[in-house]
Design a protein around this motif. Structure first.
Motif, PDB file in Angstrom:
ATOM      1  N   ILE A  15       0.733  -1.304  -0.301  1.00 36.91           N
ATOM      2  CA  ILE A  15      -0.047   0.171   0.264  1.00 36.91           C
ATOM      3  C   ILE A  15       1.008   1.215   0.031  1.00 36.91           C
ATOM      4  O   ILE A  15       0.616   2.465  -0.820  1.00 36.91           O
ATOM      5  CB  ILE A  15      -0.934   0.181   1.204  1.00 36.91           C
ATOM      6  CG1 ILE A  15      -2.093  -1.206   1.068  1.00 36.91           C
ATOM      7  CG2 ILE A  15      -1.802   1.337   1.306  1.00 36.91           C
ATOM      8  CD1 ILE A  15      -2.884  -1.559   2.293  1.00 36.91           C
ATOM      9  N   ALA A  16       1.941   1.392   0.624  1.00 36.43           N
ATOM     10  CA  ALA A  16       2.856   2.344   0.863  1.00 36.43           C
ATOM     11  C   ALA A  16       3.490   2.631  -0.484  1.00 36.43           C
ATOM     12  O   ALA A  16       3.397   3.875  -1.047  1.00 36.43           O
ATOM     13  CB  ALA A  16       4.255   2.071   1.971  1.00 36.43           C
ATOM     14  N   PRO A  33     -11.365   5.867  10.335  1.00 34.41           N
ATOM     15  CA  PRO A  33     -12.525   5.163  10.162  1.00 34.41           C
ATOM     16  C   PRO A  33     -13.001   4.922   8.709  1.00 34.41           C
ATOM     17  O   PRO A  33     -13.797   4.028   8.414  1.00 34.41           O
ATOM     18  CB  PRO A  33     -13.813   5.962  10.876  1.00 34.41           C
ATOM     19  CG  PRO A  33     -12.876   7.364  10.851  1.00 34.41           C
ATOM     20  CD  PRO A  33     -11.578   7.117  10.949  1.00 34.41           C
ATOM     21  N   ASP A  34     -12.618   5.916   7.789  1.00 33.93           N
ATOM     22  CA  ASP A  34     -12.958   5.599   6.504  1.00 33.93           C
ATOM     23  C   ASP A  34     -12.100   4.828   5.514  1.00 33.93           C
ATOM     24  O   ASP A  34     -12.427   4.401   4.443  1.00 33.93           O
ATOM     25  CB  ASP A  34     -12.872   7.029   5.787  1.00 33.93           C
ATOM     26  CG  ASP A  34     -11.771   7.987   5.385  1.00 33.93           C
ATOM     27  OD1 ASP A  34     -10.739   7.554   6.473  1.00 33.93           O
ATOM     28  OD2 ASP A  34     -11.532   8.474   4.586  1.00 33.93           O
ATOM     29  N   PHE A  35     -10.964   4.552   6.234  1.00 32.74           N
ATOM     30  CA  PHE A  35     -10.155   3.179   5.366  1.00 32.74           C
ATOM     31  C   PHE A  35     -10.655   1.938   5.348  1.00 32.74           C
ATOM     32  O   PHE A  35     -11.477   1.657   6.406  1.00 32.74           O
ATOM     33  CB  PHE A  35      -8.589   3.388   6.221  1.00 32.74           C
ATOM     34  CG  PHE A  35      -7.529   2.736   5.459  1.00 32.74           C
ATOM     35  CD1 PHE A  35      -6.869   3.387   4.614  1.00 32.74           C
ATOM     36  CD2 PHE A  35      -7.289   1.241   5.625  1.00 32.74           C
ATOM     37  CE1 PHE A  35      -5.816   2.959   3.597  1.00 32.74           C
ATOM     38  CE2 PHE A  35      -6.027   0.990   4.920  1.00 32.74           C
ATOM     39  CZ  PHE A  35      -5.663   1.659   3.902  1.00 32.74           C
ATOM     40  N   PRO A  36     -10.390   1.285   4.356  1.00 37.53           N
ATOM     41  CA  PRO A  36     -11.198  -0.004   4.279  1.00 37.53           C
ATOM     42  C   PRO A  36     -10.690  -1.083   5.716  1.00 37.53           C
ATOM     43  O   PRO A  36      -9.401  -0.808   6.007  1.00 37.53           O
ATOM     44  CB  PRO A  36     -10.600  -0.759   2.967  1.00 37.53           C
ATOM     45  CG  PRO A  36      -9.947   0.383   2.079  1.00 37.53           C
ATOM     46  CD  PRO A  36      -9.790   1.567   3.170  1.00 37.53           C
ATOM     47  N   ALA A  37     -11.435  -1.951   5.793  1.00 39.84           N
ATOM     48  CA  ALA A  37     -11.155  -2.917   7.033  1.00 39.84           C
ATOM     49  C   ALA A  37     -10.306  -3.954   6.341  1.00 39.84           C
ATOM     50  O   ALA A  37     -10.372  -4.284   5.188  1.00 39.84           O
ATOM     51  CB  ALA A  37     -12.495  -3.590   7.383  1.00 39.84           C
ATOM     52  N   GLU A  38      -9.546  -4.372   7.276  1.00 43.76           N
ATOM     53  CA  GLU A  38      -8.391  -5.425   6.748  1.00 43.76           C
ATOM     54  C   GLU A  38      -9.060  -6.622   6.483  1.00 43.76           C
ATOM     55  O   GLU A  38     -10.283  -6.990   6.872  1.00 43.76           O
ATOM     56  CB  GLU A  38      -7.407  -5.703   7.998  1.00 43.76           C
ATOM     57  CG  GLU A  38      -7.983  -6.130   9.043  1.00 43.76           C
ATOM     58  CD  GLU A  38      -7.649  -5.494  10.421  1.00 43.76           C
ATOM     59  OE1 GLU A  38      -7.384  -6.124  11.346  1.00 43.76           O
ATOM     60  OE2 GLU A  38      -7.209  -4.241  10.221  1.00 43.76           O
ATOM     61  N   ALA A  39      -8.477  -7.409   5.372  1.00 40.71           N
ATOM     62  CA  ALA A  39      -9.109  -8.758   4.955  1.00 40.71           C
ATOM     63  C   ALA A  39      -8.991  -9.662   5.861  1.00 40.71           C
ATOM     64  O   ALA A  39      -9.426 -10.565   6.227  1.00 40.71           O
ATOM     65  CB  ALA A  39      -8.468  -8.954   3.699  1.00 40.71           C
ATOM     66  N   ASP A  40      -7.433  -9.742   6.648  1.00 43.85           N
ATOM     67  CA  ASP A  40      -7.156 -10.639   7.347  1.00 43.85           C
ATOM     68  C   ASP A  40      -5.787 -10.231   8.193  1.00 43.85           C
ATOM     69  O   ASP A  40      -5.288  -9.212   7.752  1.00 43.85           O
ATOM     70  CB  ASP A  40      -6.805 -11.892   6.964  1.00 43.85           C
ATOM     71  CG  ASP A  40      -7.004 -13.263   7.581  1.00 43.85           C
ATOM     72  OD1 ASP A  40      -7.179 -13.035   8.763  1.00 43.85           O
ATOM     73  OD2 ASP A  40      -7.021 -14.383   7.194  1.00 43.85           O
ATOM     74  N   VAL A  47      -3.577  -7.363   6.170  1.00 44.87           N
ATOM     75  CA  VAL A  47      -3.564  -7.224   4.734  1.00 44.87           C
ATOM     76  C   VAL A  47      -5.011  -6.772   4.350  1.00 44.87           C
ATOM     77  O   VAL A  47      -5.849  -6.960   5.033  1.00 44.87           O
ATOM     78  CB  VAL A  47      -3.345  -8.739   4.001  1.00 44.87           C
ATOM     79  CG1 VAL A  47      -1.783  -9.119   4.185  1.00 44.87           C
ATOM     80  CG2 VAL A  47      -4.262  -9.981   4.322  1.00 44.87           C
ATOM     81  N   TRP A  48      -4.938  -6.258   3.124  1.00 37.89           N
ATOM     82  CA  TRP A  48      -6.135  -5.538   2.653  1.00 37.89           C
ATOM     83  C   TRP A  48      -6.536  -6.035   1.334  1.00 37.89           C
ATOM     84  O   TRP A  48      -5.522  -6.437   0.796  1.00 37.89           O
ATOM     85  CB  TRP A  48      -6.065  -4.108   2.759  1.00 37.89           C
ATOM     86  CG  TRP A  48      -6.014  -3.198   4.168  1.00 37.89           C
ATOM     87  CD1 TRP A  48      -7.120  -2.866   4.815  1.00 37.89           C
ATOM     88  CD2 TRP A  48      -4.777  -3.237   4.995  1.00 37.89           C
ATOM     89  NE1 TRP A  48      -6.695  -2.331   5.917  1.00 37.89           N
ATOM     90  CE2 TRP A  48      -5.342  -2.458   5.956  1.00 37.89           C
ATOM     91  CE3 TRP A  48      -3.592  -3.659   4.768  1.00 37.89           C
ATOM     92  CZ2 TRP A  48      -4.594  -2.295   7.060  1.00 37.89           C
ATOM     93  CZ3 TRP A  48      -2.794  -3.182   5.890  1.00 37.89           C
ATOM     94  CH2 TRP A  48      -3.234  -2.480   7.013  1.00 37.89           C
ATOM     95  N   TRP A  56     -10.981   3.266  -2.248  1.00 35.97           N
ATOM     96  CA  TRP A  56     -10.841   4.321  -1.182  1.00 35.97           C
ATOM     97  C   TRP A  56     -10.069   5.484  -1.704  1.00 35.97           C
ATOM     98  O   TRP A  56     -10.573   6.373  -1.501  1.00 35.97           O
ATOM     99  CB  TRP A  56     -10.105   3.550   0.185  1.00 35.97           C
ATOM    100  CG  TRP A  56      -9.670   4.653   1.190  1.00 35.97           C
ATOM    101  CD1 TRP A  56     -10.422   5.084   2.261  1.00 35.97           C
ATOM    102  CD2 TRP A  56      -8.368   5.273   1.313  1.00 35.97           C
ATOM    103  NE1 TRP A  56      -9.889   5.832   2.942  1.00 35.97           N
ATOM    104  CE2 TRP A  56      -8.398   6.186   2.459  1.00 35.97           C
ATOM    105  CE3 TRP A  56      -7.315   5.159   0.482  1.00 35.97           C
ATOM    106  CZ2 TRP A  56      -7.394   6.817   3.030  1.00 35.97           C
ATOM    107  CZ3 TRP A  56      -6.294   5.690   1.110  1.00 35.97           C
ATOM    108  CH2 TRP A  56      -6.502   6.706   2.078  1.00 35.97           C
ATOM    109  N   ASN A  57      -8.869   5.169  -2.323  1.00 36.40           N
ATOM    110  CA  ASN A  57      -7.995   6.238  -2.717  1.00 36.40           C
ATOM    111  C   ASN A  57      -8.621   6.974  -3.956  1.00 36.40           C
ATOM    112  O   ASN A  57      -8.854   8.306  -3.843  1.00 36.40           O
ATOM    113  CB  ASN A  57      -6.912   5.715  -3.358  1.00 36.40           C
ATOM    114  CG  ASN A  57      -5.883   6.826  -3.542  1.00 36.40           C
ATOM    115  OD1 ASN A  57      -5.573   7.595  -2.869  1.00 36.40           O
ATOM    116  ND2 ASN A  57      -4.993   6.642  -4.827  1.00 36.40           N
ATOM    117  N   ALA A  58      -9.462   6.389  -4.831  1.00 35.85           N
ATOM    118  CA  ALA A  58     -10.256   6.779  -5.802  1.00 35.85           C
ATOM    119  C   ALA A  58     -11.171   7.894  -5.326  1.00 35.85           C
ATOM    120  O   ALA A  58     -11.562   9.185  -5.860  1.00 35.85           O
ATOM    121  CB  ALA A  58     -11.088   6.084  -6.792  1.00 35.85           C
TER     122      ALA A  58
END
Length: 67
Positions: A15-16, A33-40, A47-48, A56-58
């Motif tokens: 992501i970086a 709070p607006d960043f996606p929740a991690e997948a695991d 990881v996302w 999210w970035n768009a």
């Protein structure tokens, strides 16, 4: 157990690189709070889903550069 084929997932380092920011900045963004929740959470860390991070970035008022 999470089973995914291909580059569907992104860790903080990916992501970086994608956003052009530091891994530390990714951790700050991930706490929002607006960043996606991690997948695991794996041994190497959280990881996302790539698609969620890209969406999210768009949606940001000023998207971070991705080139």
């Amino acid at each position: 157990m999470l089973t995914v084929v291909g580059s569907v997932l992104m860790g903080a380092a990916e992501i970086a690189e994608y956003l052009g920011v530091s891994r530390q900045r990714v951790q700050q963004l991930a706490a929002r709070p607006d960043f996606p929740a991690e997948a695991d959470t794996l041994t190497m860390g959280r990881v996302w889903y790539r698609e969620d991070v890209e969406k999210w970035n768009a949606k940001r008022t000023r998207p971070l550069p991705t080139d």
